[in-house]
Design a protein around this motif. Structure first.
Motif, PDB file in Angstrom:
ATOM      1  N   UNK A  39       0.840  -1.205   0.000  1.00  0.00           N
ATOM      2  CA  UNK A  39       0.000   0.000   0.000  1.00  0.00           C
ATOM      3  C   UNK A  39       0.871   1.250   0.000  1.00  0.00           C
ATOM      4  N   UNK A  99       0.343   3.581  -3.067  1.00  0.00           N
ATOM      5  CA  UNK A  99      -0.533   4.704  -2.735  1.00  0.00           C
ATOM      6  C   UNK A  99       0.226   5.838  -2.054  1.00  0.00           C
ATOM      7  N   UNK A 159      -6.399   6.266  -4.631  1.00  0.00           N
ATOM      8  CA  UNK A 159      -5.339   6.668  -5.555  1.00  0.00           C
ATOM      9  C   UNK A 159      -5.921   7.626  -6.584  1.00  0.00           C
ATOM     10  N   UNK A 186      -7.337   6.156  -9.650  1.00  0.00           N
ATOM     11  CA  UNK A 186      -8.694   5.625  -9.543  1.00  0.00           C
ATOM     12  C   UNK A 186      -9.717   6.737  -9.713  1.00  0.00           C
ATOM     13  N   UNK A 196      -5.619  -2.852  -4.916  1.00  0.00           N
ATOM     14  CA  UNK A 196      -4.430  -2.083  -5.294  1.00  0.00           C
ATOM     15  C   UNK A 196      -4.850  -0.899  -6.149  1.00  0.00           C
ATOM     16  N   UNK A 197      -5.823  -1.134  -7.020  1.00  0.00           N
ATOM     17  CA  UNK A 197      -6.295  -0.077  -7.924  1.00  0.00           C
ATOM     18  C   UNK A 197      -6.783   1.140  -7.161  1.00  0.00           C
ATOM     19  N   UNK A 198      -7.608   0.922  -6.126  1.00  0.00           N
ATOM     20  CA  UNK A 198      -8.117   2.078  -5.398  1.00  0.00           C
ATOM     21  C   UNK A 198      -7.152   2.540  -4.329  1.00  0.00           C
ATOM     22  N   UNK A 199      -6.211   1.675  -3.946  1.00  0.00           N
ATOM     23  CA  UNK A 199      -5.233   2.079  -2.944  1.00  0.00           C
ATOM     24  C   UNK A 199      -5.589   1.631  -1.548  1.00  0.00           C
ATOM     25  N   UNK A 242      -5.496  -1.555   1.465  1.00  0.00           N
ATOM     26  CA  UNK A 242      -4.667  -2.695   1.849  1.00  0.00           C
ATOM     27  C   UNK A 242      -5.241  -3.950   1.201  1.00  0.00           C
TER      28      UNK A 242
END
Lengths: 607, 352
Positions: free
Chosen positions: A537, A541, A584, A587, B320-323, B325
């Motif tokens: 993460x 991120x 992110x 996104x 992972x795409x949205x960030x 865990x």
């Protein structure tokens, strides 16, 4: 006539007819060509397997000259050779008069080529000029190429063209975008006939170094090299790096144009007074001024990118944009030369050349002429390096493990030959295929012996640290080394924080943009494999494109903070209870793009 | 650590990403595999596909392997007696018309087809032209006779050119001896036990198992789908593991069998064999984002929009795409009790 015995003729791949006696036909065509009645650029080949005759006259065929052999006799007679020496005739005369002909790949299939004159038999049709002509030019420039694995020789040819040297003598007048000039180029001690014929010593690109095949505290493991500091101080591998920057005063539709000058502080993108401090009044930097990265070399102002409505109105100063050329990140040097010129389109052009000395340092690349490349891992103090009984400290320590697996025995031969030449004070010949390996070796061994050295180049050496002799003798010779233009100082790059891309808010990529190193898909997979979810993460991120967006608790749409009402608000349902969510930026962009296609994504949040 | 089995120590931890590790463990050596492997003595390795193409074939779950091979072990006397083994081999080994017939000559006006015999091939398979004629006339319901040149004449009722042509093709495809799709069989002798067994270049194990003298408990084929059809999904899963392991071993690549088991389990847990890829496992993920990130992005997004799909964010890719865990490894554990609840419980305890 038996129709099955037709042999079709293809002219550049197209059928043009057939013959019944193919060999007779092919021989007739060849005889006509040798008489000079048809072009020498025509090649004809007969394949009995395919039962076809191929005549090729088109471009792009690789062709190679051979001496013609007829009736077991080659046609280059002693009289002709004499005439050649007297310069009464030339090579083209021999081609026109059927002494020499060029064969392409297809016609070569019909030829029986003898490599030496005494190998000519009844069947022989052609003769090679020389054994060495089975190599190309660049392979022939390297000595003892026939003793190396061919893959290494190919690599060697590649490295030689990357070598720094004296590529032109008017480099002072030239504004190449980047160029390297070696300070003390030397002609190789071990030379070859093609090398001398091409007169390459006028553009020498290397130096003869004393090379010992020895390890040195692990500093030359895995193709690393150890250089002698004293040798470096004496000029081994020292070179000048020139880089040119240029800029021109462009004209734009509407009568506007760029102007070379020091930008005024009101210009868009003004870099601060300090950046322009080295420029002279005309906005161009002066020669012999030391510069570091970020310094402006050519001050230039351009018209603004977007036209605004009230431009020039009310006596306001014309608005400008700073478009100066600066020294690229991580570079430094001294301004070598500045030229002012004009292009045919009557736009003023400035070229600035920056020079800087490149002293060999850790990470620079060197190669011998046998595909043996290496990277400097240590520039050792000469007093700490091994020395021979006669007090010679080698310039370079090459790891002996780099020889046996690569089968570059030419390297060893060059070292012996180079050493023999060095002690005898003359050049030695290393042309491929001239003598057998044993003949050459005994020749050089004899020379070395004469001057009191070990026949095969071995020397008793002493440890520079302790002064004690080593148990084993060490092979020391003289080899010609090239410094290749891959240097750390041009490649090094670091970043902790820095620029981000506009679209995704992710770090930029590449050295020119001060970019970060990519954490790619396979690296991602590795972290998943470890189950290191927090580290993953952080990479994907926190250290990348983290943003906080407001999500409506009611409808799941993205909201915003209203500065006038001083409250969060959801534009869809007017709800004021929104939740800040870390996602992110990529996104967010994805959601925005989906929205632009008339699809409404909604985010449900659990508290 | 009282009376635990030693193997308990090797149980993977909760949240360990076994799938990713299995994929990497097979994928990395896969990059080192040479496309065409070295062959060693023995017929199996010369006829069977091996190396990377075979791995790809298995993992993609191709319906029919490029080279199906069946191992037929025998029962009773045939184990030690090569003559008896040969009898069984003759029953299984597939002989097609095109091996015993050189070519066909059609006589359209007469409605006749002349089949030119390949005598050598016939005698090698213990067949005579009359036997062949009998078989095809029985099977295709036609009248076939042998002429004086030992060729077979087929008399057809029709004189239609098209029908005669199709019949001639049909005849050539007919199996005259053995089991259809069982392939050519040969007898092998086990080097250790001296036992005779058969290797057939086909995978019709459904019919082979019916042959008398065949050891039904040891019948094996490298065709995963055939194994599934006859013995069920568990057998198919074991076949997958075995074939993967065998192929890797040939190339001297050491991948732990348990990785192969994970892969095989993933491919077969649903009861049918699914390949790894767009049409198999990866295409059947629950998450819209995970599918869109893999292949055919637009198609998946459009479908998701059209059917207003919900992504529950349970997988790796989408998190992972949205960030977020990822729900694996250290991310697979959550706090079960809230801080407030803990405080309440502490207060209660004090009150007691």
């Amino acid at each position: 006539m038996d129709s099955t015995k037709k042999t079709f003729i293809y002219l550049n791949g197209k059928v043009i007819g057939f013959v019944t006696e193919p060999e007779k036909f092919v021989n007739e065509v060849r005889a006509t060509r040798r008489k000079g009645q048809i072009s020498g650029e025509i090649n004809i080949a007969y394949s009995d397997k395919l039962n076809s005759i191929n005549i090729n006259t088109d471009r792009g065929r690789l062709r190679k000259p051979y001496l013609i052999v007829e009736n077991s006799k080659q046609k280059l007679t002693p009289e002709l050779i004499e005439k050649l020496i007297k310069k009464e005739i030339n090579f083209n005369y021999l081609v026109r008069n059927g002494v020499i002909e060029y064969l392409d790949a297809e016609e070569e299939e019909n030829a029986m080529v003898a490599i030496k004159e005494d190998e000519i038999t009844e069947k022989t049709t052609h003769l090679e000029f020389d054994m060495a002509s089975i190599f190309g030019l660049s392979a022939n420039v390297a000595p003892f190429a026939e003793h190396n694995a061919i893959a290494r020789q190919a690599m060697s040819a590649n490295y030689m063209k990357q070598a720094e040297g004296l590529y032109v003598t008017n480099f002072n007048q030239r504004f190449d975008s980047r160029s390297f000039i070696l300070f003390y180029p030397q002609a190789p001690i071990v030379t070859t006939v093609p090398y001398e014929t091409l007169d390459l010593k006028k553009h020498a690109s290397g130096q003869n170094l004393v090379v010992a095949l020895s390890t040195y505290y692990g500093y030359n493991m895995s193709d690393a090299l150890v250089l002698n500091k004293a040798a470096v101080d004496r000029g081994v591998g020292r070179s000048m790096f020139y880089k040119s920057y240029s800029d021109e005063e462009r004209r734009y539709p509407g009568g506007q144009r760029d102007r070379f000058k020091i930008p005024s502080p009101s210009s868009e993108g003004y870099m601060g007074e300090h950046a322009y401090s080295k420029l002279s009044e005309d906005g161009i930097i002066e020669p012999e001024v030391p510069v570091v990265d970020g310094d402006v070399l050519i001050g230039k102002v351009a018209p603004p990118r977007f036209l605004e409505e009230n431009i020039g109105a009310g006596g306001l100063e014309e608005r400008t944009r700073d478009d100066s050329a600066t020294l690229k990140a991580g570079e430094n040097g001294v301004i070598d030369s500045v030229i002012f010129t004009e292009t045919p389109g009557a736009t003023r052009t400035v070229k600035v050349r920056v020079r800087s000395i490149r002293v060999p340092e850790r990470g620079d690349k060197f190669a011998s002429r046998h595909g043996q490349k290496g990277v400097v891992a240590l520039i050792a103090n000469p007093e700490d390096m091994p020395f021979t009984a006669s007090g010679i400290v080698p310039d370079l320590l090459l790891n002996p493990h780099s020889i046996p697996t690569r089968l570059t025995f030419g390297h060893l031969l060059e070292e012996i030959a180079g050493k023999a030449g060095a002690v005898a004070g003359r050049k030695v010949d290393g042309t491929s295929f001239t003598k057998t390996g044993n003949e050459k070796l005994s020749n050089y061994a004899e020379m070395l012996k004469q001057y009191g050295f070990d026949k095969y180049g071995d020397e008793i050496m002493y440890d520079g640290m302790t002064g004690r002799p080593f148990k084993a003798t060490i092979f020391v010779g003289v080899a010609y080394y090239n410094r290749l233009y891959h240097m750390v100082s041009n490649k090094i790059q670091v970043r902790s924080r820095g620029k981000v891309q506009i679209l995704t808010h992710q770090p930029t990529e590449g050295k020119a943009r001060q970019g970060a190193l990519k954490f790619g898909e396979m690296e991602r997979d590795a972290l998943i494999g470890y189950g290191a979810s927090l580290l993953l993460k952080e990479r994907m991120l926190d250290q990348s494109d983290k943003t906080t967006v407001l999500i409506c608790k009611q409808c799941g749409a993205m909201g915003y903070y209203d500065y006038i009402k001083k409250t969060n608000i959801c534009p869809l349902c007017g709800n004021t209870s929104l939740m800040p969510v870390e996602i992110s930026y990529a996104f967010k962009v994805l959601l925005d793009e989906i929205k632009s296609m008339h699809i409404m994504p909604k985010i449900k949040i659990n508290e | 650590m009282d009376k635990k089995d030693k193997s308990d120590k090797y149980i993977v931890n909760y949240g360990e990403p076994v799938g990713m590790i299995a994929a990497q463990s097979l994928g990395e050596p896969g990059t080192q595999m040479i496309l065409r492997a070295f062959h060693f003595a023995g017929i199996e390795s010369t006829i069977a596909t091996s190396g990377l193409p075979r791995i790809v074939e298995l993992v993609d779950a191709r319906k029919k392997p490029a080279t199906p091979i069946t191992y037929v072990y025998l029962t009773g006397d045939a184990k030690k007696n090569i003559e008896k083994a040969e009898v069984i081999m003759k029953k299984i080994s597939e002989v097609k018309m095109n091996t015993v017939i050189k070519r066909t000559l059609e006589n359209f006006p007469k409605g006749m087809i002349k089949l030119i015999s390949e005598e050598q091939a016939m005698s090698a398979n213990n067949l005579t032209p009359s036997q062949v004629a009998q078989k095809i006339s029985k099977k295709l319901n036609i009248s076939a006779v042998v002429d004086k040149d030992k060729n077979i004449l087929v008399k057809l009722k029709t004189k239609n050119v098209e029908e005669i042509r199709t019949m001639s093709v049909k005849i050539m495809r007919e199996v005259v001896q053995g089991i259809p799709d069982a392939g050519k069989a040969i007898i092998q002798q086990d080097a250790k036990t001296g036992e005779f067994y058969l290797i057939a270049a086909g995978s019709n194990i459904k019919d082979i198992i019916e042959v008398d003298g065949v050891d039904r408990s040891r019948l094996y084929t490298n065709d995963v789908f055939a194994m599934n059809g006859l013995f069920g999904i568990e057998a198919a899963r074991n076949t997958l593991v075995n074939e993967l392991r065998k192929t890797l071993k040939e190339q001297k690549i050491g991948v732990d069998t348990r990785h192969l088991m994970v892969i095989s389990d993933a491919m077969t847990y649903s009861g049918t064999i699914k390949g790894i890829g767009r049409h198999g496992l990866s295409g059947q993920k629950n998450s819209v984002f995970a599918k869109a990130a893999y292949e055919e992005t637009v198609k998946h997004l459009v479908n998701a929009a059209a059917f207003s799909e919900i992504d529950n964010m349970r997988g790796v890719t989408e998190n992972i795409l949205v960030g977020k865990q990822i729900p694996l490894g250290t991310g697979s554990v959550r706090l079960a009790i809230k801080k407030e609840d803990m405080q309440k419980a502490a207060v209660k305890k004090k009150q007691k």
